[in-house]
Write a protein that holds these residues in place. Structure first.
Motif, PDB file in Angstrom:
ATOM      1  N   LEU A   1       0.778  -1.329   0.601  1.00  0.00           N
ATOM      2  CA  LEU A   1      -0.033   0.237  -0.068  1.00  0.00           C
ATOM      3  C   LEU A   1       0.889   0.957  -0.314  1.00  0.00           C
ATOM      4  O   LEU A   1       0.181   1.927   0.022  1.00  0.00           O
ATOM      5  CB  LEU A   1      -0.963  -0.148   1.512  1.00  0.00           C
ATOM      6  CG  LEU A   1      -2.078  -1.412   1.671  1.00  0.00           C
ATOM      7  CD1 LEU A   1      -2.350  -0.974   2.805  1.00  0.00           C
ATOM      8  CD2 LEU A   1      -3.280  -1.299   0.502  1.00  0.00           C
ATOM      9  N   GLY A   2       1.681   1.098   0.310  1.00  0.00           N
ATOM     10  CA  GLY A   2       2.716   2.294   0.097  1.00  0.00           C
ATOM     11  C   GLY A   2       2.733   3.169  -0.567  1.00  0.00           C
ATOM     12  O   GLY A   2       3.167   4.543  -0.790  1.00  0.00           O
ATOM     13  N   LYS A   3       2.712   2.788  -1.768  1.00  0.00           N
ATOM     14  CA  LYS A   3       2.239   4.150  -3.431  1.00  0.00           C
ATOM     15  C   LYS A   3       0.510   4.690  -3.033  1.00  0.00           C
ATOM     16  O   LYS A   3       0.841   6.003  -3.968  1.00  0.00           O
ATOM     17  CB  LYS A   3       2.281   3.001  -4.464  1.00  0.00           C
ATOM     18  CG  LYS A   3       1.222   2.137  -5.333  1.00  0.00           C
ATOM     19  CD  LYS A   3       1.087   1.764  -6.180  1.00  0.00           C
ATOM     20  CE  LYS A   3       0.700   0.334  -6.745  1.00  0.00           C
ATOM     21  NZ  LYS A   3       0.535  -0.199  -7.734  1.00  0.00           N
ATOM     22  N   PHE A   4      -0.189   4.507  -2.141  1.00  0.00           N
ATOM     23  CA  PHE A   4      -1.083   5.118  -2.547  1.00  0.00           C
ATOM     24  C   PHE A   4      -1.448   6.469  -1.826  1.00  0.00           C
ATOM     25  O   PHE A   4      -1.966   6.817  -1.814  1.00  0.00           O
ATOM     26  CB  PHE A   4      -2.501   3.926  -2.135  1.00  0.00           C
ATOM     27  CG  PHE A   4      -2.377   3.140  -2.822  1.00  0.00           C
ATOM     28  CD1 PHE A   4      -3.167   3.029  -4.809  1.00  0.00           C
ATOM     29  CD2 PHE A   4      -1.857   1.848  -2.147  1.00  0.00           C
ATOM     30  CE1 PHE A   4      -3.094   2.080  -4.996  1.00  0.00           C
ATOM     31  CE2 PHE A   4      -2.331   0.771  -3.248  1.00  0.00           C
ATOM     32  CZ  PHE A   4      -2.190   1.215  -4.679  1.00  0.00           C
ATOM     33  N   ASN A   5      -0.080   6.514  -0.616  1.00  0.00           N
ATOM     34  CA  ASN A   5      -0.154   7.591   0.449  1.00  0.00           C
ATOM     35  C   ASN A   5      -1.580   7.749   0.811  1.00  0.00           C
ATOM     36  O   ASN A   5      -2.328   8.796   1.005  1.00  0.00           O
ATOM     37  CB  ASN A   5      -0.395   9.719  -0.608  1.00  0.00           C
ATOM     38  CG  ASN A   5       0.446   9.317  -1.302  1.00  0.00           C
ATOM     39  OD1 ASN A   5       2.291   8.699  -0.507  1.00  0.00           O
ATOM     40  ND2 ASN A   5       1.143   9.810  -2.710  1.00  0.00           N
ATOM     41  N   LEU A   6      -2.023   6.519   1.772  1.00  0.00           N
ATOM     42  CA  LEU A   6      -3.083   6.655   2.884  1.00  0.00           C
ATOM     43  C   LEU A   6      -3.027   7.685   3.888  1.00  0.00           C
ATOM     44  O   LEU A   6      -1.713   7.787   3.940  1.00  0.00           O
ATOM     45  CB  LEU A   6      -3.341   5.212   2.814  1.00  0.00           C
ATOM     46  CG  LEU A   6      -3.869   4.396   2.043  1.00  0.00           C
ATOM     47  CD1 LEU A   6      -3.578   2.821   2.193  1.00  0.00           C
ATOM     48  CD2 LEU A   6      -5.447   4.414   1.752  1.00  0.00           C
ATOM     49  N   PRO A   7      -4.007   7.942   3.936  1.00  0.00           N
ATOM     50  CA  PRO A   7      -3.859   8.885   5.997  1.00  0.00           C
ATOM     51  C   PRO A   7      -2.628   8.237   6.799  1.00  0.00           C
ATOM     52  O   PRO A   7      -3.045   9.282   7.836  1.00  0.00           O
ATOM     53  CB  PRO A   7      -5.433   9.749   5.435  1.00  0.00           C
ATOM     54  CG  PRO A   7      -6.118   8.545   5.859  1.00  0.00           C
ATOM     55  CD  PRO A   7      -4.665   8.138   4.189  1.00  0.00           C
ATOM     56  N   PHE A   8      -2.914   7.127   6.874  1.00  0.00           N
ATOM     57  CA  PHE A   8      -2.544   6.396   7.708  1.00  0.00           C
ATOM     58  C   PHE A   8      -1.748   5.129   8.196  1.00  0.00           C
ATOM     59  O   PHE A   8      -1.782   4.652   8.477  1.00  0.00           O
ATOM     60  CB  PHE A   8      -3.779   5.517   8.486  1.00  0.00           C
ATOM     61  CG  PHE A   8      -4.546   4.750   7.606  1.00  0.00           C
ATOM     62  CD1 PHE A   8      -3.979   3.195   7.341  1.00  0.00           C
ATOM     63  CD2 PHE A   8      -6.384   5.204   6.933  1.00  0.00           C
ATOM     64  CE1 PHE A   8      -3.896   2.998   6.171  1.00  0.00           C
ATOM     65  CE2 PHE A   8      -5.998   3.947   5.923  1.00  0.00           C
ATOM     66  CZ  PHE A   8      -5.231   3.232   5.709  1.00  0.00           C
TER      67      PHE A   8
END
Length: 289
Positions: free
Chosen positions: A279-286
Motif C-alpha cells: 500500500l505504500g504507493k497510495f499515500n493513505l492518511p494512516f
C-alpha cells in the motif's frame, strides 16, 4: 537426558506451531473458495441495476456507519430506518437469509466485503470503497472474534491470518480495490476522514452519486457521522449475534490510531513491511510511521 528432553519438547512445539499455521491457511483458502462460489450462485439470483451502489470494505472498518449515511443520502433523506441491515443488505448474507435484493427499491445500497475480482468487469452500478487504518481494524476484529467466535484465539495467530498467510489478506484486498484495474466508477473513503472531515465526506459522496444537497440536508446527514448519535442509536448499526452481550465490550468510539497499542515491536515491524510492499504507493492518511 534433560537436555535431550528439552530439545524434543522444543521440536514438538515448533511442529505444532507449523501445523497450526498450515491449518489456518488451508481453512482460509477453503472459506474463500466457498465465498466465491456463493457469490457466483447469488449473482444469478438478483437483477443488477444501473443505479446500484455497492459499499465495499473489510469487516470492522465502519461499513455499517457508511451504509447508513449512503442510504440516507440516496433515499432522499429517509431517517425512519431502525437498522442499517434492513435498508442496506449484505450481498452474500442475502443468500442465507433469503433477503432477495430485487425486493429493495432503487437505488439499492448493497454491502460486500468481497475481493475486487469477485465482481465481474461488467457489474453495473457504482462502488464506494471504505478503507480503515489496518492496525485499528485488526485490533477491533480480534476483539470481536475473541469475544463472539473463539475465546481461545491468539493475537499472533489472528495477525498471521489477517495480514500475512491469507491469500486475500487485508493488504491484498485493499490494494486490489485501490488499484481498480477495471476502472469501475468508484469513490474511496477512509474511516478516519468520516469522523475528522464529515462535511467533506458528505459532499464527496453526494457529488459521486449526482445528488444535489442544500445546507439543511447536509446538517441532517451529519448526524450519521456523529459519534454521539451512533452511541445513542448503537443497535441501528450492530450486526453481532448477541448485541446485549457483545456491544459494550468493543463499542465504537471513532478513535483512530489506537490499534497500534496492541502491536509488539516485532509485529509493528512486520506490519510496516507489509504496508510498504502493498500500500505504500497510495499515500493513505494512516501510513505507519
Amino acid at each position: 537426558m534433560p537436555e535431550e528432553k528439552t530439545k524434543r519438547a522444543s521440536l514438538k512445539k515448533r511442529l505444532r506451531k507449523k501445523f497450526e499455521n498450515w491449518a489456518v491457511k488451508k481453512h482460509t483458502e477453503l472459506a474463500q473458495k466457498s465465498q466465491v462460489l456463493r457469490f457466483r450462485i447469488f449473482e444469478k439470483m438478483y437483477t443488477q441495476r444501473e443505479d446500484d451502489i455497492y459499499v465495499i470494505s473489510s469487516y470492522h472498518s465502519g461499513s455499517a456507519i457508511l451504509r447508513g449515511l449512503v442510504y440516507h443520502l440516496s433515499s432522499g433523506g429517509d431517517t425512519s430506518f431502525t437498522n442499517v441491515k434492513k435498508v442496506s443488505p449484505a450481498l452474500l448474507e442475502s443468500v442465507v437469509e433469503q433477503d432477495y435484493l430485487d425486493q429493495h427499491p432503487s437505488p439499492r445500497v448493497i454491502f460486500s466485503p468481497a475481493a475486487y475480482e469477485d465482481f465481474p468487469p461488467e457489474t453495473k452500478g457504482k462502488f464506494i470503497f471504505l478503507v480503515r487504518n489496518g492496525m485499528d481494524r485488526g485490533a477491533a476484529g480480534y476483539l470481536f472474534e475473541k469475544t463472539v467466535v473463539n475465546p481461545d484465539l491468539e493475537w499472533m495467530a489472528y495477525l498471521q491470518r489477517e495480514f500475512v498467510n491469507n491469500a486475500r489478506n487485508w493488504f491484498v484486498h485493499s490494494r486490489e480495490w485501490l488499484e481498480n484495474p477495471y476502472r469501475r466508477p468508484m469513490l474511496v473513503v477512509s474511516y478516519e476522514d468520516m469522523f475528522q472531515q464529515p462535511d467533506q465526506i458528505i459532499k464527496r459522496i453526494a457529488t459521486f452519486l449526482n445528488l444535489d444537497l442544500n445546507e439543511e440536508q447536509i446538517n441532517t446527514a451529519r448526524q450519521y457521522l456523529s459519534m454521539d448519535f451512533i452511541l445513542s442509536n448503537r443497535y441501528m448499526y450492530d450486526e453481532s449475534p448477541n448485541p446485549d452481550k457483545v456491544y459494550d465490550q468493543f463499542i465504537r468510539r471513532g478513535k483512530s490510531d489506537k490499534g497500534k497499542e496492541a502491536f509488539s515491536d516485532r509485529q509493528m515491524k512486520l506490519y510496516r513491511r507489509q504496508f510498504k510492499k502493498y500500500l505504500g504507493k497510495f499515500n493513505l492518511p494512516f501510513e505507519p510511521k
